[in-house]
Design a protein around this motif. Structure first.
Motif, PDB file in Angstrom:
ATOM      1  N   ALA A 184       0.825  -1.206   0.000  1.00 17.72           N
ATOM      2  CA  ALA A 184       0.000   0.000   0.000  1.00 17.72           C
ATOM      3  C   ALA A 184       0.863   1.261   0.000  1.00 17.72           C
ATOM      4  N   GLU A 185       1.927   1.263   0.788  1.00 20.17           N
ATOM      5  CA  GLU A 185       2.800   2.429   0.849  1.00 20.17           C
ATOM      6  C   GLU A 185       3.604   2.574  -0.441  1.00 20.17           C
ATOM      7  N   ALA A 186       4.016   1.444  -1.006  1.00 18.79           N
ATOM      8  CA  ALA A 186       4.743   1.497  -2.279  1.00 18.79           C
ATOM      9  C   ALA A 186       3.870   2.102  -3.374  1.00 18.79           C
ATOM     10  N   LEU A 187       2.602   1.686  -3.452  1.00 17.59           N
ATOM     11  CA  LEU A 187       1.694   2.242  -4.451  1.00 17.59           C
ATOM     12  C   LEU A 187       1.456   3.725  -4.207  1.00 17.59           C
ATOM     13  N   ARG A 188       1.315   4.103  -2.947  1.00 20.41           N
ATOM     14  CA  ARG A 188       1.098   5.518  -2.625  1.00 20.41           C
ATOM     15  C   ARG A 188       2.278   6.361  -3.081  1.00 20.41           C
ATOM     16  N   ARG A 189       3.494   5.894  -2.798  1.00 25.09           N
ATOM     17  CA  ARG A 189       4.679   6.663  -3.181  1.00 25.09           C
ATOM     18  C   ARG A 189       4.835   6.726  -4.701  1.00 25.09           C
ATOM     19  N   LEU A 190       4.578   5.602  -5.379  1.00 28.38           N
ATOM     20  CA  LEU A 190       4.696   5.595  -6.833  1.00 28.38           C
ATOM     21  C   LEU A 190       3.741   6.600  -7.467  1.00 28.38           C
ATOM     22  N   ASN A 191       2.519   6.665  -6.934  1.00 29.60           N
ATOM     23  CA  ASN A 191       1.552   7.628  -7.463  1.00 29.60           C
ATOM     24  C   ASN A 191       1.993   9.061  -7.193  1.00 29.60           C
ATOM     25  N   ALA A 192       2.565   9.291  -6.013  1.00 28.55           N
ATOM     26  CA  ALA A 192       3.038  10.635  -5.680  1.00 28.55           C
ATOM     27  C   ALA A 192       4.235  11.021  -6.536  1.00 28.55           C
ATOM     28  N   TRP A 193       5.167  10.088  -6.699  1.00 22.97           N
ATOM     29  CA  TRP A 193       6.352  10.370  -7.509  1.00 22.97           C
ATOM     30  C   TRP A 193       5.983  10.598  -8.969  1.00 22.97           C
ATOM     31  N   GLY A 194       4.947   9.899  -9.432  1.00 22.44           N
ATOM     32  CA  GLY A 194       4.546  10.037 -10.829  1.00 22.44           C
ATOM     33  C   GLY A 194       4.064  11.431 -11.183  1.00 22.44           C
ATOM     34  N   GLY A 195       3.660  12.201 -10.200  1.00 17.13           N
ATOM     35  CA  GLY A 195       3.199  13.562 -10.448  1.00 17.13           C
ATOM     36  C   GLY A 195       4.294  14.594 -10.332  1.00 17.13           C
ATOM     37  N   ARG A 196       5.523  14.134 -10.193  1.00 17.88           N
ATOM     38  CA  ARG A 196       6.644  15.065 -10.048  1.00 17.88           C
ATOM     39  C   ARG A 196       7.644  14.873 -11.182  1.00 17.88           C
ATOM     40  N   PRO A 197       8.459  15.881 -11.463  1.00 21.20           N
ATOM     41  CA  PRO A 197       9.432  15.796 -12.575  1.00 21.20           C
ATOM     42  C   PRO A 197      10.647  14.943 -12.205  1.00 21.20           C
ATOM     43  N   LEU A 198      10.428  13.647 -12.054  1.00 21.55           N
ATOM     44  CA  LEU A 198      11.487  12.711 -11.709  1.00 21.55           C
ATOM     45  C   LEU A 198      11.729  11.766 -12.895  1.00 21.55           C
ATOM     46  N   PRO A 199      12.955  11.319 -13.087  1.00 20.24           N
ATOM     47  CA  PRO A 199      13.259  10.430 -14.224  1.00 20.24           C
ATOM     48  C   PRO A 199      12.882   8.978 -13.936  1.00 20.24           C
ATOM     49  N   LEU A 200      11.614   8.749 -13.557  1.00 17.22           N
ATOM     50  CA  LEU A 200      11.153   7.390 -13.284  1.00 17.22           C
ATOM     51  C   LEU A 200      11.139   6.593 -14.593  1.00 17.22           C
ATOM     52  N   ASN A 201      11.612   5.364 -14.534  1.00 17.49           N
ATOM     53  CA  ASN A 201      11.619   4.523 -15.733  1.00 17.49           C
ATOM     54  C   ASN A 201      10.925   3.191 -15.513  1.00 17.49           C
ATOM     55  N   ALA A 202      11.164   2.545 -14.387  1.00 17.69           N
ATOM     56  CA  ALA A 202      10.548   1.241 -14.125  1.00 17.69           C
ATOM     57  C   ALA A 202      10.450   1.024 -12.625  1.00 17.69           C
ATOM     58  N   SER A 203       9.523   0.145 -12.244  1.00 20.00           N
ATOM     59  CA  SER A 203       9.369  -0.196 -10.830  1.00 20.00           C
ATOM     60  C   SER A 203       8.949  -1.642 -10.701  1.00 20.00           C
ATOM     61  N   CYS A 204       9.306  -2.237  -9.573  1.00 17.62           N
ATOM     62  CA  CYS A 204       8.917  -3.612  -9.293  1.00 17.62           C
ATOM     63  C   CYS A 204       8.785  -3.773  -7.786  1.00 17.62           C
ATOM     64  N   TRP A 205       7.565  -4.098  -7.347  1.00 13.88           N
ATOM     65  CA  TRP A 205       7.344  -4.386  -5.921  1.00 13.88           C
ATOM     66  C   TRP A 205       7.119  -5.883  -5.782  1.00 13.88           C
ATOM     67  N   VAL A 206       7.793  -6.475  -4.804  1.00 16.51           N
ATOM     68  CA  VAL A 206       7.677  -7.916  -4.614  1.00 16.51           C
ATOM     69  C   VAL A 206       7.915  -8.244  -3.146  1.00 16.51           C
ATOM     70  N   ASP A 207       7.232  -9.258  -2.673  1.00 17.58           N
ATOM     71  CA  ASP A 207       7.453  -9.761  -1.318  1.00 17.58           C
ATOM     72  C   ASP A 207       8.580 -10.782  -1.389  1.00 17.58           C
ATOM     73  N   GLU A 208       9.741 -10.409  -0.882  1.00 17.38           N
ATOM     74  CA  GLU A 208      10.916 -11.272  -0.951  1.00 17.38           C
ATOM     75  C   GLU A 208      11.086 -12.023   0.363  1.00 17.38           C
ATOM     76  N   GLY A 209      10.496 -13.200   0.461  1.00 23.42           N
ATOM     77  CA  GLY A 209      10.632 -13.998   1.670  1.00 23.42           C
ATOM     78  C   GLY A 209      10.112 -13.316   2.907  1.00 23.42           C
ATOM     79  N   GLY A 210       8.985 -12.634   2.782  1.00 23.32           N
ATOM     80  CA  GLY A 210       8.404 -11.931   3.920  1.00 23.32           C
ATOM     81  C   GLY A 210       8.872 -10.499   4.067  1.00 23.32           C
ATOM     82  N   VAL A 211       9.752 -10.057   3.184  1.00 27.43           N
ATOM     83  CA  VAL A 211      10.236  -8.672   3.219  1.00 27.43           C
ATOM     84  C   VAL A 211       9.672  -7.940   2.001  1.00 27.43           C
ATOM     85  N   PRO A 212       8.645  -7.100   2.185  1.00 30.07           N
ATOM     86  CA  PRO A 212       8.071  -6.370   1.047  1.00 30.07           C
ATOM     87  C   PRO A 212       9.055  -5.316   0.544  1.00 30.07           C
ATOM     88  N   THR A 213       9.350  -5.361  -0.747  1.00 30.62           N
ATOM     89  CA  THR A 213      10.429  -4.537  -1.282  1.00 30.62           C
ATOM     90  C   THR A 213      10.011  -3.883  -2.596  1.00 30.62           C
TER      91      THR A 213
END
Length: 363
Positions: A184-213
């Motif tokens: 939920a926090e990752a999606l919130r930040r991605l949406n916020a960053w998307g509205g700013r002049p940042l050189p975003l190119n790709a993203s990947c959120w995944v639960d790595e063995g119980g560690v959301p990353t």
């Protein structure tokens, strides 16, 4: 290539006259995508070769049977690339298969899809006629843009012969940042960053063995990338290893995909602003929230389609387990879209011989 083209045209004319289905196939790396292929094999690999390449004009024209790896190597020599990062899913991927499948890699949400880079193409329709659409510049279309219509059609409208593609220079700088964040926090930040002049190119959120990353890739001018790294924080990843990992993400070779091999793999295409969805288990999220990969049991397919539709999107059975071979791969079409699809199929392939049933059963 001309001899191979003549053979293909004659083969299609004969098949149309006899009502014989043809299975159009390049390297076969995406045979799993869509409904199971059927019919006599029509191999496109003879339609290979670079017809023209003008690095200064950012356009390349190649035969559909050209290996995708060969094209990417040629572009890399000139410091250029296919910005949408087409998946290979195997060593035999071809340019025609890339367009026909219409699949894009991690950068799709930032740079556009395959269809956005198709400037023009030539096809052989279901009557064995050679047709050309578009050209080699962006502003060359008046009326219906048929060339881009072929992207994602899985060969049901015609045999792709030759494609002109827009290419782009490779970005001068790149960085990958790692954040430990719940979905939920990752999606919130991605949406916020998307509205700013940042050189975003790709993203990947995944639960790595119980560690959301969340992994975030930045691309652009050196100053812009470095400034974004300082502003966003996170843990900067080793560039060489990150490059390998993004390729593995593109081709579904990350540990998440390997851990779910043998189960149904669903692709949910939803608005980037969609919240965390009610899914059987945590997905792998790409495209700044717009693409969510879900591993599920065969009994959960209809539920996934309802969840995706409620979020304003659709669900595709991307890779089917043996138990789900009879499940329709693509989200059911609304009646108006269904009619358009059938009308297009009738116009381009009146005998219904080209990759029949690859998109939807019955056409």
């Amino acid at each position: 290539m001309e001899e191979a083209l003549s053979r293909c045209m004659a083969r299609i004319r004969d098949a149309a006259a006899a009502g014989t289905p043809l299975r159009i196939r390049g390297g076969g790396s995406k045979d799993f995508h869509g409904e199971p292929p059927r019919g006599e094999l029509l191999d496109t690999r003879g339609l290979a070769g670079v017809r023209s390449y003008e690095p200064s004009e950012l356009v390349v024209t190649v035969g559909a049977g050209t290996p995708l790896a060969q094209l990417e190597s040629l572009l890399a020599e000139q410091g250029q690339c296919l910005a949408f990062e087409p998946p290979h899913f195997g060593g035999g991927a071809t340019v025609g298969g890339m367009v026909a499948a219409g699949l894009s890699g991690p950068a799709r949400a930032s740079v556009g899809a395959v269809r956005d880079f198709v400037l023009g193409l030539s096809i052989v329709n279901g009557q064995g006629e050679l047709l050309s659409f578009g050209g080699q510049v962006m502003k060359n279309v008046a009326g219906y843009d048929v060339s881009r219509l072929m992207a994602g059609a899985l060969g049901t409208l015609g045999l792709i012969v030759e494609v002109s593609l827009k290419v782009l220079p490779r970005p001068p700088a790149e960085a990958t940042l790692k954040f430990e964040l719940p979905q939920a926090e990752a999606l919130r930040r991605l949406n916020a960053w998307g509205g700013r002049p940042l050189p975003l190119n790709a993203s990947c959120w995944v639960d790595e063995g119980g560690v959301p990353t969340l992994y975030l890739r930045l691309r652009g001018a050196h100053a812009a990338v470095e400034a974004a790294c300082r502003e966003l924080g996170g843990e900067r990843q080793d560039e060489a290893q990150a490059a390998v990992d993004w390729l593995r993400c593109r081709d579904h070779q990350l540990p998440w995909f390997e851990a779910h091999a043998g189960r149904d793999l669903w692709r949910l295409s939803v608005p980037q602003t969609a919240p965390v969805l009610d899914l059987p288990e945590a997905p792998l999220v790409e495209w700044h929230g717009g693409q969510r990969w879900v591993a599920a049991e065969p009994s959960e397919g209809e539920r996934l389609r309802r969840v995706a539709q409620a979020a304003g999107g659709q669900a595709t059975l991307f890779r089917a387990s043996t138990a789900s071979e009879a499940t329709p791969r693509f989200h059911p079409l609304a009646p108006p879209l269904d009619r358009i699809h059938r009308d297009l199929k009738q116009a381009f392939d009146p005998a219904g011989i080209l990759n029949p049933g690859r998109l939807y059963p019955g056409f």
